[in-house]
Design a protein around this motif. Sequence first.
Motif, PDB file in Angstrom:
ATOM      1  N   LYS A 113       0.878  -1.308  -0.074  1.00 45.42           N
ATOM      2  CA  LYS A 113       0.007   0.013  -0.025  1.00 45.42           C
ATOM      3  C   LYS A 113       0.855   1.251   0.003  1.00 45.42           C
ATOM      4  CE  LYS A 113      -4.326  -1.645   1.990  1.00 45.42           C
ATOM      5  NZ  LYS A 113      -3.947  -3.044   1.585  1.00 45.42           N
TER       6      LYS A 113
ATOM      7  N   LEU B   4      -1.476   3.974   1.767  1.00 46.86           N
ATOM      8  CA  LEU B   4      -1.749   3.494   3.158  1.00 46.86           C
ATOM      9  C   LEU B   4      -2.768   3.716   3.890  1.00 46.86           C
ATOM     10  CD1 LEU B   4       1.772   4.712   4.579  1.00 46.86           C
ATOM     11  CD2 LEU B   4       1.181   2.477   3.941  1.00 46.86           C
ATOM     12  N   ASN B   5      -3.002   2.693   4.884  1.00 50.69           N
ATOM     13  CA  ASN B   5      -4.197   3.014   5.712  1.00 50.69           C
ATOM     14  C   ASN B   5      -3.900   3.606   6.865  1.00 50.69           C
ATOM     15  OD1 ASN B   5      -3.358   0.713   7.383  1.00 50.69           O
ATOM     16  ND2 ASN B   5      -4.111  -0.674   5.935  1.00 50.69           N
TER      17      ASN B   5
ATOM     18  N   SER C  49      -1.448   1.719   9.215  1.00 52.13           N
ATOM     19  CA  SER C  49      -0.905   0.734   8.307  1.00 52.13           C
ATOM     20  C   SER C  49       0.681   0.555   8.857  1.00 52.13           C
ATOM     21  CB  SER C  49      -0.887   0.945   7.033  1.00 52.13           C
ATOM     22  OG  SER C  49       0.029   0.166   6.113  1.00 52.13           O
TER      23      SER C  49
ATOM     24  N   LYS D 133     -10.227  -7.051   5.195  1.00 55.68           N
ATOM     25  CA  LYS D 133      -9.043  -7.270   4.377  1.00 55.68           C
ATOM     26  C   LYS D 133      -8.815  -8.671   3.669  1.00 55.68           C
ATOM     27  CE  LYS D 133      -3.837  -6.663   4.233  1.00 55.68           C
ATOM     28  NZ  LYS D 133      -2.665  -6.361   4.864  1.00 55.68           N
TER      29      LYS D 133
ATOM     30  N   GLN E  80      -3.365  -1.840  14.034  1.00 54.15           N
ATOM     31  CA  GLN E  80      -3.228  -2.563  12.871  1.00 54.15           C
ATOM     32  C   GLN E  80      -4.346  -3.628  12.776  1.00 54.15           C
ATOM     33  OE1 GLN E  80       0.313  -4.174  11.369  1.00 54.15           O
ATOM     34  NE2 GLN E  80      -0.417  -3.771   9.102  1.00 54.15           N
TER      35      GLN E  80
END
Length: 990
Positions: free
Chosen positions: A203, A209-210, A213, A358, A432
């Motif tokens: 990502k 990016l979360n 993350s 996810k 996370q």
Amino acid sequence: MRDEATGGGEGASLLSRVRPGVLQPLNKTELKTVNAIFKDLARAEPDLADLLAADTGSENEARAFLAAALTLSPFLRETLEFRPALLLSAAKEPLEGRLEALVQAARTAWMPEGEGPAPAEAEVMARLRRAKRELAFLLALADLGRVHDARSTTAWLSRMADAAIASAIDHLLLQAHDGGKLRLPDRAAPSTGSGLVVLGMGKLGAMELNYSSDIDLVVFFEPLSAILIDPDDASETYGRMMRRLIRILQERTADGYVFRTDLRLRPDPGSTPLAIPVEAALIYYEGRGQNWERAAFIKARPVAGDLAAGRGFIKEMQPFIYRRYLDYAAIADIHSIKRQIHVHKGHGAIAVKGHNVKLGRGGIREIEFFAQTQQLIAGGRMPDLRLRSTEAALEGLRVAGWIDAATAGELTEAYWFLRDVEHRIQMVRDEQSHVLPTTEAELKRIALMMGFDGAAAFSAALERRLRVVERRYAQLFEHEEGLSVDGNLVFTGQKDDPDTLRTLEKLGFERAGDISRVIRTWHYGRYRATQSVEARERLTELTPLLLQSFGKSRRADEALLRFDQFLSGLPAGIQLFSLLASNPPLLELMVDVMAAAPRLAELIAARPHVFDGMLDPRLMSDLPTRDYLSVRLSAFLSGARIYEDILDRLRIFAAEQRFLIGIRLLTGAISGDAAGLAFTDLADLVIAEAYRAVRSEMELAHGRIAGGRVALVGMGKLGSRELTAGSDVDLILLYEHDDESGESDGAKSLDPVRYYTRFTQRLIAALSAPTAEGVLYEVDMRLRPSGNKGPVATRLKSFARYQREEAWTWEHMALTRARLIAGDDMLIDEAGLIIREMVGLARDRQKVAADVREMRDLIDKEKPPQGVWDFKLMAGGLIDLEFMAQYLRLTDDRPMKLGLTTMEALQELAPETLSPSDAETILQALMLYTELSQLIRASIEGGMDSANAPAGLTDRLLRLGDCPDIKTLEAHVRQTAKAVRKIFLALVAG
């Protein structure tokens, strides 16, 4: 339902842009706790008193939003209690401006202040953490308040990660320089020219990016880089540096952490150092790289260190990531990773509570795999699909025709919805996690953060997206065609199984015993293609579908035996079996090839990679125009620098595209005249590239001739754009140079005559020399001045003089089809003028007619036709039609247009001389001959024998001729030829 609207503009502060009522608090108890915190904060920070006061007006709306956000996110609440001043930038400063300033603060965290010394590592860590903490706080509020969407949030988080990593790397390089381990060329720009490659993966690489993350990095270095004082210490120096990088980024201090950092995506992480030499990495990927690593590198992006070296490394990796040939068996391997995730993580069914958004069914990973696997399949051939971000990849697949607009739209919408859910899961406690809560109360928290009124509405919306993703993913990867038939199919042992023989007969096979023995041969592994256990397993799974498909064809036994012959010559089978099992429509097309086109079947057997192009979903809808072929040829040649490699790639490309044009012709996707244009456009492009490669080699070895110029003239069917699948190419090479020029200026100098003779010989060899990749084209240069007796290369002045003073009528007839296809623009223009002048000379019509008759009689005598299917030589066939066009051109006083097909020439010239009915007759005859001959040449080698022709080919010929049976079609061809011969003789009677 959630409200996507935002208020205010980009120049306004975050809180001023939040719309009223966009977020509801979790419950009254939590709200009461938050209100108490607000009172404490107002006393501690007077600047926040007005905002946090329980009053009316716009500030009250901002307060209500803020209170709701803090009830929903304990992490945000704790952050604000720890650093109340964070709220000031949310309330007072323009949001985007502040975010940009924070990214820049992170990027410059390694720099000294003013003229002072470089900051200590602890100070760098503190600066990075402060910048990241404020950015994360502001982004969370902007996301929850619908000021930013997930696209914007992921982009800002990725930019912050880029800045933090690059800053930490600069700091570490500078420290190593000051410690005597490295010698940096520029202390003010430590990374520039360092040879240290830091790639962001996953990502981060895709700028996606979360919220909470970790970041995946791989690090490579150039051991021979000039910055290393002792190259022998490289691994130790960079390894120690990477351990410090991890500490700088992920160690938790009083200021928090920057990003959790993972370096395990490097080659063989269990036994390799944290940083690996570039050459060792390339050797690993080339020799031992796995399919999951290919998928991972789709998103790889240089994020820190020597960015130019990083881009160079990514370019070197392209052949590993995107194979020139489709590797369909690899997709099963990629898919197995997804199945293992389901097995190991235990998310086999869709349920909202406890669902992993996810890795679970219908989750983010399925959308990513949906895109990545198709990128792996087609990216080597379609550079436009080499895209990092998931949304861009889906759109690229839509544009390329690999998926439809509905699929792209549904998956894109679901992707960002699921990313929103993922962010909110992580915003709760900065963990996370991708797993939804298992309790109703905690699920309600996520629902409210998503803008829903409660858990029920959120669950319904989420499940709807999960189902959509699961369905689309299943259509691509998990769809299993029924591989069973009604009856036994047993091919073990030495004897035929009686029930199996009955099943084969029921499927449409007449010689069931022979078919059974053939299939047993496959399963015994007697062919190279079936020697591996895995190949036989794939073939066993495929066999029922194969038999069903072949059984539907006319003369099924013949078609399957041809497939057996094809299989016996195949060097390996697993790729093909995997591809056919996964693409039933391709299997149907394979059956058509075996039933109708032995020539195409032999081409697949000799070069299985030609089948790759059939995976292009737009194969049958996109016409193989010059632009279409040019784009694909450029992509296929990209990266080729060595002469032999360029020629091999040209041979591969030409073989594949000839095959694909033949497939389009076989299926009726294009007509015979369109195929002629496509075969010619392909030849033009390939010959032009071969010419450029030869020119470069000649200049490298022998230098240049002063004023030297070359033009290639296409003659015959190449010139008139009517090539077939098996055509050779007629060429004339013209050259010119300054009159006073001497030998070439290279190390091995040559005089002009020898230079261009050598040039022509090399070009002929490049096109016609047989290699492991086959032959491009057989080259015929007999149409040059004086034919085989003349020099292979002709100076333009000599060409013009010969055409004016010595050429026979038949040579000027041939010149009517001349077309300039490659070379120097100036010489091309000069040659074109000469050709037009020669064709346009005033002539005695009676003499031309007599010469044409004489030439036709000579051909009849020396090359008698081989029957009704010899469209070229038979009386009233293609030569008669071509000679009519050439006669009319030579006796016409209008300027000549170069590059007309015979059809175009007759359409222009015949109405001036022939009656309307005669003109229509010859045009219809040419169309019939073209359609039939193009299909025959694409389908079989040698002449057509109607008694022994493949059944599928016969059926297609009957459709083209609109006849019920082969005898009727042959009678139609004879009748047509008789009419054409009558018109021809009348035209040239003189």
